[in-house]
Design a protein around this motif. Structure first.
Motif, PDB file in Angstrom:
ATOM      1  N   SER A   1      -8.374  -3.316   0.795  1.00 21.12           N
ATOM      2  CA  SER A   1      -7.412  -4.019   1.658  1.00 21.12           C
ATOM      3  C   SER A   1      -8.133  -4.975   2.594  1.00 21.12           C
ATOM      4  CB  SER A   1      -6.596  -3.006   2.476  1.00 21.12           C
ATOM      5  OG  SER A   1      -5.800  -2.201   1.639  1.00 21.12           O
TER       6      SER A   1
ATOM      7  N   SER B   1      -7.058  12.838  -0.488  1.00 18.47           N
ATOM      8  CA  SER B   1      -6.495  11.488  -0.337  1.00 18.47           C
ATOM      9  C   SER B   1      -7.169  10.712   0.786  1.00 18.47           C
ATOM     10  CB  SER B   1      -4.982  11.575  -0.073  1.00 18.47           C
ATOM     11  OG  SER B   1      -4.305  12.086  -1.188  1.00 18.47           O
TER      12      SER B   1
ATOM     13  N   ASN C   1      -7.672   6.763  -0.499  1.00 21.56           N
ATOM     14  CA  ASN C   1      -7.125   5.989   0.617  1.00 21.56           C
ATOM     15  C   ASN C   1      -8.186   5.146   1.318  1.00 21.56           C
ATOM     16  OD1 ASN C   1      -4.636   6.987   0.009  1.00 21.56           O
ATOM     17  ND2 ASN C   1      -4.461   8.339   1.764  1.00 21.56           N
TER      18      ASN C   1
ATOM     19  N   CYS D   1      -0.425  -1.049  -4.836  1.00 25.89           N
ATOM     20  CA  CYS D   1      -1.517  -0.109  -5.075  1.00 25.89           C
ATOM     21  C   CYS D   1      -1.070   1.256  -4.564  1.00 25.89           C
ATOM     22  CB  CYS D   1      -2.794  -0.551  -4.372  1.00 25.89           C
ATOM     23  SG  CYS D   1      -3.623  -1.915  -5.207  1.00 25.89           S
TER      24      CYS D   1
ATOM     25  N   THR E   1      -1.892   5.353  -4.302  1.00 22.34           N
ATOM     26  CA  THR E   1      -2.847   6.457  -4.413  1.00 22.34           C
ATOM     27  C   THR E   1      -2.100   7.768  -4.591  1.00 22.34           C
ATOM     28  OG1 THR E   1      -2.973   7.000  -2.046  1.00 22.34           O
ATOM     29  CG2 THR E   1      -4.392   5.217  -2.849  1.00 22.34           C
TER      30      THR E   1
ATOM     31  N   LEU F   1       0.857  -1.186   0.000  1.00 24.77           N
ATOM     32  CA  LEU F   1       0.000   0.000   0.000  1.00 24.77           C
ATOM     33  C   LEU F   1       0.892   1.234   0.000  1.00 24.77           C
ATOM     34  CD1 LEU F   1      -2.473  -1.186   2.796  1.00 24.77           C
ATOM     35  CD2 LEU F   1      -2.637  -1.594   0.314  1.00 24.77           C
TER      36      LEU F   1
ATOM     37  N   LEU G   1      -9.127   2.320  -1.044  1.00 28.21           N
ATOM     38  CA  LEU G   1      -8.096   1.275  -1.013  1.00 28.21           C
ATOM     39  C   LEU G   1      -8.159   0.517   0.309  1.00 28.21           C
ATOM     40  CD1 LEU G   1      -5.690  -0.217  -2.165  1.00 28.21           C
ATOM     41  CD2 LEU G   1      -4.212   1.682  -1.461  1.00 28.21           C
ATOM     42  N   GLY G   2      -8.500   1.219   1.393  1.00 28.44           N
ATOM     43  CA  GLY G   2      -8.667   0.548   2.678  1.00 28.44           C
ATOM     44  C   GLY G   2      -9.765  -0.502   2.638  1.00 28.44           C
TER      45      GLY G   2
ATOM     46  N   SER H   1       0.198  13.241  -2.245  1.00 26.07           N
ATOM     47  CA  SER H   1      -1.122  13.254  -1.610  1.00 26.07           C
ATOM     48  C   SER H   1      -1.712  14.664  -1.591  1.00 26.07           C
ATOM     49  CB  SER H   1      -1.017  12.714  -0.180  1.00 26.07           C
ATOM     50  OG  SER H   1      -0.520  11.399  -0.181  1.00 26.07           O
TER      51      SER H   1
ATOM     52  N   CYS I   1       1.229   5.663  -1.094  1.00 29.42           N
ATOM     53  CA  CYS I   1       0.630   6.925  -1.539  1.00 29.42           C
ATOM     54  C   CYS I   1       1.748   7.908  -1.819  1.00 29.42           C
ATOM     55  CB  CYS I   1      -0.362   7.488  -0.523  1.00 29.42           C
ATOM     56  SG  CYS I   1       0.319   7.804   1.124  1.00 29.42           S
TER      57      CYS I   1
ATOM     58  N   LYS J   1      -5.496   3.688   4.099  1.00 29.54           N
ATOM     59  CA  LYS J   1      -5.218   2.646   3.101  1.00 29.54           C
ATOM     60  C   LYS J   1      -5.260   1.254   3.711  1.00 29.54           C
ATOM     61  CE  LYS J   1      -1.105   4.046   1.756  1.00 29.54           C
ATOM     62  NZ  LYS J   1      -0.824   5.164   2.678  1.00 29.54           N
TER      63      LYS J   1
ATOM     64  N   THR K   1      -7.070  10.468  -6.635  1.00 28.13           N
ATOM     65  CA  THR K   1      -7.978  10.904  -5.567  1.00 28.13           C
ATOM     66  C   THR K   1      -9.061  11.849  -6.065  1.00 28.13           C
ATOM     67  OG1 THR K   1      -6.768  12.907  -4.907  1.00 28.13           O
ATOM     68  CG2 THR K   1      -6.009  10.814  -3.988  1.00 28.13           C
TER      69      THR K   1
END
Length: 511
Positions: free
Chosen positions: A295, A283, A288, A423, A425, A274, A291-292, A279, A276, A377, A444
């Motif tokens: 995840s 973000s 984020n 991944c 961001t 993960l 993506l979290g 930002s 970034c 994330k 974002t």
């Protein structure tokens, strides 16, 4: 919801003293009952106060402290570096208080990957060239260049080997003029992680011959003997002979590498880094947390996600210690924060120096604010382990790896640890790759996505415009992870990113 009917600001938590500008806010814009923007236009992604703040008073976003007022702040004022700064405050680490059982998927997902002879899973099939020292970098590049596809001449030396993704040279700027303690051990651990990486079918190691990082020492210390071919330029007789030997080795193993075939592999064998970079104020609101959510899906399907960038977790670590499966794991994370405080102090710097000019232009004011957005994330599952830089990641679930915040250095450590997918961001528009692991770029905001659509894989700005929820965007990201792991090319791969971005963490004095 029609994007034109959306309110001009976002409220992230009930007790926040600031709102986030969804769009540019001209003076006089109403942002809350009885609150209008003052004399200064507020850029999109930036913060506007909705209540008074006295000098020294805490400022909250996400329901958490992001800084303290450096002067009086009135409702409607723009809140940024001119009136908000870092400050000391106590954090309750509450070790393991929020640990909860993971709800695993009833029907595990899968992807089409390569199964290595030792049982490990790969998402790509490269032949790699690692270098012990910068002095052998050009020779390694010459070997790799002999196998590069050239779209201008329409030549492809690998045309007869469709299952080989390429030959990549991973060069760096160190390996000599360094002390033989932790700096050398860290470099060797990183190189060994790449030498063992499942996404490489075969690896060559090229050295000069007189460097501190002797190939023999690397092979012995990291137990790599028999796993890769090695050659020293001085021993081989110079540049031409070494390049010829390197090219001959690649040609020798191409047929064997090409014999690898993709097959169904459970998503439990995904190891996702993960990241970034560049930002902005969006973000922590869009890419984020989306993506979290993805995840969490990786973890619920039995896989692993690696959060890193320790300086960009600073100030938010107390939210992760609550999710640590044990006090020991939580204390490992806190110890990293103390190490970084000491490290930066010795260098005459401070942790709040981390937000870059681009971060600040995008609306991020302090490292506390950046960290709170960055940690999104990692989703919501338990923190199961904390690793040193480039250590092999063996645990399943959400883990943390100690790395600097600088993206290439951080991702290099994660891939050395075994990440087979990245991944990344970005709000300002970072361009990046991480060979041998494919890198998915998540934008974002829609404005940047449209401007840089040739570099971005996913637009998460749809969350701000109300076109989809965080959960919907996260599901979309998870499905893309599976497709990319199965061979779908990312935008960064289309530009052949990923070799130059190899950047081992350099610590200690250069002698």
């Amino acid at each position: 919801m029609d994007a034109t009917t959306l309110p001009p600001v976002l409220r992230l938590a009930p007790d926040d003293g600031v709102l986030i500008a969804r769009i540019a806010l001209p003076p006089g814009t109403t942002v809350a009952p009885g609150v209008t923007v003052g004399e200064k236009r507020i850029p999109p992604g930036h913060k506007v106060a909705i209540r008074p703040h006295a000098p020294g008073e805490e400022i909250r976003r996400y329901g958490q402290i992001i800084g303290f007022a450096t002067g009086p702040i009135a409702p409607g004022d723009w809140v940024h570096t001119h009136n908000c700064a870092m400050g000391d405050f106590s954090k309750d680490y509450a070790y393991s208080r929020e640990v909860k059982a993971t709800a695993y998927a009833n029907t595990p997902a899968s992807f089409m990957g390569f199964r290595r002879p030792d049982g490990r899973a790969a998402t790509r099939n490269y032949i790699g060239i690692i270098t012990s020292v910068n002095c052998s970098a050009h020779v390694a590049d010459l070997v790799a260049d002999a196998f590069k596809r050239n779209p201008f001449t329409n030549t492809d030396p690998l045309a007869d080997y469709p299952n080989v993704d390429g030959v990549v040279a991973l060069t760096h700027k160190t390996g000599c003029g360094m002390t033989e303690g932790e700096p050398l051990r860290l470099l060797r651990r990183t190189l060994a992680g790449y030498a063992r990486h499942a996404n490489f079918s075969h690896v060559i190691a090229i050295g000069l011959g007189c460097e501190v990082n002797q190939l023999g020492g690397l092979l012995e210390e990291q137990r790599l003997a028999g796993r890769l071919r090695s050659m020293d330029i001085q021993e081989m007789g110079g540049t031409r002979k070494t390049v010829e030997a390197g090219i001959a080795f690649v040609k020798e193993v191409l047929a064997e590498a090409n014999a690898a075939q993709r097959e169904p592999i459970p998503a439990s064998e995904l190891v996702v880094a993960l990241q970034c970079g560049g930002s902005d104020g969006y973000s922590g609101i869009t890419a984020n947390p989306a993506l979290g959510y993805a995840s969490d899906l990786v973890v619920r399907h039995g896989g692993t996600v690696i959060l890193s960038e320790t300086p960009e977790t600073y100030g938010a670590e107390h939210l992760l210690t609550r999710r640590a499966v044990s006090r020991e794991v939580g204390e490992k994370l806190v110890d990293l924060m103390r190490w970084w405080e000491d490290y930066t102090a010795k260098e005459g710097a401070e942790m709040n120096a981390n937000p870059s000019p681009g971060n600040k232009a995008g609306g991020l004011t302090t490292i506390l604010e950046k960290s709170l957005g960055a940690m999104a994330k990692a989703g919501t599952t338990n923190l199961v382990e904390v690793y040193r830089y480039a250590e092999p990641v063996t645990a399943k679930g959400f883990v943390f790896m100690d790395t600097p915040g600088y993206d290439p250095v951080a991702a290099t450590g994660q891939v050395a640890g075994g990440a087979n997918l990245v991944c990344f961001t970005t709000g300002r528009g970072s361009v990046f790759g991480a060979k041998p692991a494919p890198s998915i770029k998540l934008a974002t905001n829609t404005l940047m996505y449209e401007r840089m659509s040739e570099d971005m894989d996913v637009n998460c700005g749809t969350i701000v415009t109300g076109e989809e929820t965080i959960e919907q965007a996260g599901q979309r990201i998870f499905e893309l992870m599976l497709r990319v792991a199965s061979g779908e090319r990312t935008k960064s791969e289309s530009y052949d990113f990923g070799g130059s971005e190899f950047a081992p963490w350099v610590i200690g004095a250069t002698m």
